[in-house]
Design a protein around this motif. Structure first.
Motif, mmCIF file in Angstrom:
data_model
loop_
_atom_site.group_PDB
_atom_site.id
_atom_site.type_symbol
_atom_site.label_atom_id
_atom_site.label_comp_id
_atom_site.label_asym_id
_atom_site.label_seq_id
_atom_site.Cartn_x
_atom_site.Cartn_y
_atom_site.Cartn_z
ATOM 1 N N TYR A 144 1.506 -3.153 -3.776
ATOM 2 C CA TYR A 144 2.180 -4.435 -3.035
ATOM 3 C C TYR A 144 1.455 -5.593 -3.354
ATOM 4 O O TYR A 144 0.112 -5.446 -3.287
ATOM 5 N N ILE A 145 2.153 -6.612 -3.552
ATOM 6 C CA ILE A 145 1.493 -7.972 -3.772
ATOM 7 C C ILE A 145 1.996 -9.106 -2.581
ATOM 8 O O ILE A 145 2.989 -8.771 -1.722
ATOM 9 N N ASN A 146 1.292 -10.001 -2.436
ATOM 10 C CA ASN A 146 1.670 -11.133 -1.395
ATOM 11 C C ASN A 146 2.331 -12.184 -2.179
ATOM 12 O O ASN A 146 2.499 -12.034 -3.582
ATOM 13 N N LYS A 147 2.603 -13.213 -1.477
ATOM 14 C CA LYS A 147 3.838 -14.452 -2.297
ATOM 15 C C LYS A 147 2.778 -15.312 -3.182
ATOM 16 O O LYS A 147 3.365 -16.071 -3.844
ATOM 17 N N SER A 148 1.449 -14.975 -3.327
ATOM 18 C CA SER A 148 0.670 -15.724 -4.277
ATOM 19 C C SER A 148 0.670 -14.800 -5.666
ATOM 20 O O SER A 148 0.015 -15.084 -6.675
ATOM 21 N N GLY A 149 1.058 -13.510 -5.428
ATOM 22 C CA GLY A 149 1.206 -12.704 -6.732
ATOM 23 C C GLY A 149 -0.036 -11.773 -6.774
ATOM 24 O O GLY A 149 -0.276 -11.085 -7.579
ATOM 25 N N GLN A 150 -1.087 -11.932 -5.469
ATOM 26 C CA GLN A 150 -2.403 -11.042 -5.433
ATOM 27 C C GLN A 150 -1.967 -9.660 -4.973
ATOM 28 O O GLN A 150 -1.113 -9.427 -4.223
ATOM 29 N N ILE A 151 -2.504 -8.694 -5.782
ATOM 30 C CA ILE A 151 -2.377 -7.254 -5.459
ATOM 31 C C ILE A 151 -3.139 -7.096 -3.803
ATOM 32 O O ILE A 151 -4.215 -7.259 -3.946
ATOM 33 N N ILE A 152 -2.411 -6.662 -3.017
ATOM 34 C CA ILE A 152 -3.040 -6.266 -1.539
ATOM 35 C C ILE A 152 -3.325 -4.968 -1.405
ATOM 36 O O ILE A 152 -4.343 -4.399 -0.826
ATOM 37 N N VAL A 153 -2.275 -4.215 -1.869
ATOM 38 C CA VAL A 153 -2.295 -2.666 -1.653
ATOM 39 C C VAL A 153 -2.464 -2.221 -3.295
ATOM 40 O O VAL A 153 -1.218 -2.357 -3.907
ATOM 41 N N SER A 154 -3.556 -1.842 -3.726
ATOM 42 C CA SER A 154 -3.312 -1.250 -5.321
ATOM 43 C C SER A 154 -2.081 -0.270 -5.739
ATOM 44 O O SER A 154 -1.885 0.608 -4.828
ATOM 45 N N PRO A 155 -1.778 -0.573 -6.677
ATOM 46 C CA PRO A 155 -0.795 0.366 -7.248
ATOM 47 C C PRO A 155 -1.218 1.917 -7.400
ATOM 48 O O PRO A 155 -1.777 2.191 -8.626
ATOM 49 N N ARG A 156 -1.162 2.609 -6.606
ATOM 50 C CA ARG A 156 -1.635 3.965 -6.765
ATOM 51 C C ARG A 156 -0.718 5.076 -6.471
ATOM 52 O O ARG A 156 -1.165 6.408 -6.302
ATOM 53 N N PHE A 157 0.424 4.682 -5.817
ATOM 54 C CA PHE A 157 1.164 5.798 -5.087
ATOM 55 C C PHE A 157 2.132 6.171 -6.072
ATOM 56 O O PHE A 157 2.886 5.343 -7.049
ATOM 57 N N ASP A 158 2.627 7.350 -5.850
ATOM 58 C CA ASP A 158 3.783 7.838 -7.073
ATOM 59 C C ASP A 158 5.116 7.564 -6.501
ATOM 60 O O ASP A 158 5.885 7.474 -7.555
ATOM 61 N N PHE A 159 5.474 7.143 -5.392
ATOM 62 C CA PHE A 159 6.484 6.628 -4.784
ATOM 63 C C PHE A 159 5.926 6.057 -3.642
ATOM 64 O O PHE A 159 5.124 6.248 -2.842
ATOM 65 N N ALA A 160 7.074 4.791 -3.163
ATOM 66 C CA ALA A 160 6.957 4.054 -2.185
ATOM 67 C C ALA A 160 8.146 3.417 -1.956
ATOM 68 O O ALA A 160 9.172 3.265 -2.537
ATOM 69 N N MET A 161 8.347 2.902 -0.640
ATOM 70 C CA MET A 161 9.331 2.061 -0.168
ATOM 71 C C MET A 161 8.782 0.766 0.220
ATOM 72 O O MET A 161 7.784 0.790 0.731
ATOM 73 N N PRO A 162 9.833 -0.382 0.105
ATOM 74 C CA PRO A 162 9.311 -1.855 0.893
ATOM 75 C C PRO A 162 8.987 -1.421 2.382
ATOM 76 O O PRO A 162 9.085 -0.829 3.029
ATOM 77 N N PHE A 163 8.055 -2.631 2.845
ATOM 78 C CA PHE A 163 7.815 -2.545 4.207
ATOM 79 C C PHE A 163 8.958 -2.763 4.950
ATOM 80 O O PHE A 163 9.793 -3.617 4.629
ATOM 81 N N SER A 164 8.954 -2.028 6.153
ATOM 82 C CA SER A 164 9.945 -2.304 7.070
ATOM 83 C C SER A 164 9.197 -2.255 8.547
ATOM 84 O O SER A 164 8.590 -1.363 8.987
#
Length: 355
Positions: A144-164
């Motif tokens: 996951y990234i924030n609106k500045s394009g910074q990675i907040i949660v590193s891409p490490r998941f095999d599958f994921a869904m958007p925040f809800s």
């Protein structure tokens, strides 16, 4: 301020800003996107084209804009049909929280409502923003990234869904769990595959071979005792066991049902606009949230797949194509389209996930 409340405030701010920006929009009524003979357009609830089928592809309206394909490129129109962002992208997503994902040179990034690049296209895939974060994929891993394009949660998941509602469903090394916006796991129970994102403060989860619900603290709120379950909507969730299904409230108490379950047609798996279609005596009947029958329709469960109501109409997919029924159970727009979306207001935000 808790995360769920802050997400709601963010969403309201962007809806307000979008409404102000599109104050001159002449289209105020709900519209739907339809496809017929490989051309896409937009209709109103009478079935009349408000924007003729002239596009080679189209998304749904969100925050006053809709992605459209002209030739081989995607751009955006407003609800009057005016092209406000010229076709220049290889693919385009719906707007959410002021930004939309676009594909340039085979990579995904984000633009703002005037078409300016806000996050450089560098991701393999990107999904809409929710609660200030967007899911992205890099080398087949999601984060996951924030609106500045910074990675907040590193891409490490095999599958994921958007925040809800401030939480996201993720899977890593065969384990399924929910994380908060800092990437911290909130669940310590063994959740099986098939769980869904949070809706109305609850998420359906599989424990062993049965389904139940957890709350936003990650605790089991409704015991896993059902053969299948669907997410909460309008305060109710459909659950099933032994080929029957019924509706429960957030305490787990039965509110309406049971009914015979069918594989197609009027399975009442979700309320929309406060009503749902269920099967009774071989016909589809319209019920309210107390389970009282409002209308007994002439529709048979095998007439087609009926979707939840939205803006007073429900999609139906039949052998003749997509059409719509009204809340009296009558055909409002004859099945005729190769594809159709739910009705929504042009300024509303209802992003569709794209692979």
């Amino acid at each position: 301020m808790n995360i769920t409340r802050s997400c709601l405030i963010v969403a309201l701010l962007f809806v307000t800003a979008s409404s102000h920006t599109n104050a001159q929009n002449p289209v105020r009524e709900p519209i739907a996107t339809v496809e017929l003979h490989e051309k896409w357009g937009f209709i109103d609830r009478s079935g009349r084209y408000v924007l003729d089928k002239q596009f080679d592809g189209a998304g749904t309206f969100s925050e006053g804009l809709a992605a459209v394909k002209i030739g081989r490129k995607w751009g955006y129109i407003d609800a009057s049909g005016t092209l406000v962002i010229s076709p220049q992208f290889e693919a385009s997503g719906d707007f959410s929280e002021g930004m939309a994902s676009v594909t340039v040179g085979g990579k995904d990034g984000f633009i703002d409502s005037v078409g300016a690049i806000t996050i450089v296209p560098e991701f393999d895939h990107a999904w809409p923003f929710s609660c200030g974060l967007a899911m992205v994929e890099v080398n087949h891993k999601r984060g996951y990234i924030n609106k500045s394009g910074q990675i907040i949660v590193s891409p490490r998941f095999d599958f994921a869904m958007p925040f809800s509602e401030g939480l996201a469903l993720v899977s890593q090394s065969g384990k399924v769990h929910f994380i908060n916006r800092l990437g911290k796991m909130i669940t310590d129970i063994d959740i099986g595959p098939g769980a869904e994102s949070f809706s109305e403060g609850m998420a359906k989860v599989q424990v062993g071979k049965k389904w139940g619900f957890i709350d936003s603290a990650g605790e089991l709120a409704i015991a896993p005792e059902f053969d299948y379950a669907f997410s909460f909507s309008d305060g109710l969730a459909a659950v099933g066991k032994d080929q029957h299904y019924w509706f429960i409230n957030r305490t787990g108490a039965t509110v309406a049902g049971p009914w015979i379950s069918t594989s197609l047609g009027c399975d009442g798996w979700k309320f929309g606009d406060g009503v749902a279609l269920v099967q009774a005596d071989g016909r589809c009947v319209l019920i309210d949230e107390s389970g009282s029958v409002l209308v007994q329709t002439d529709l048979h469960p095998l007439d087609g797949v009926i979707y939840p109501f939205s803006e007073g109409l429900a999609r139906i997919a039949t052998d003749s194509g997509f059409g719509y029924i009204d809340e009296n159970g009558m055909i409002a727009i004859q099945p005729q389209f190769d594809y159709a979306t739910d009705f929504s207001l042009p300024g509303s935000s209802r992003p569709e996930l794209r692979p």
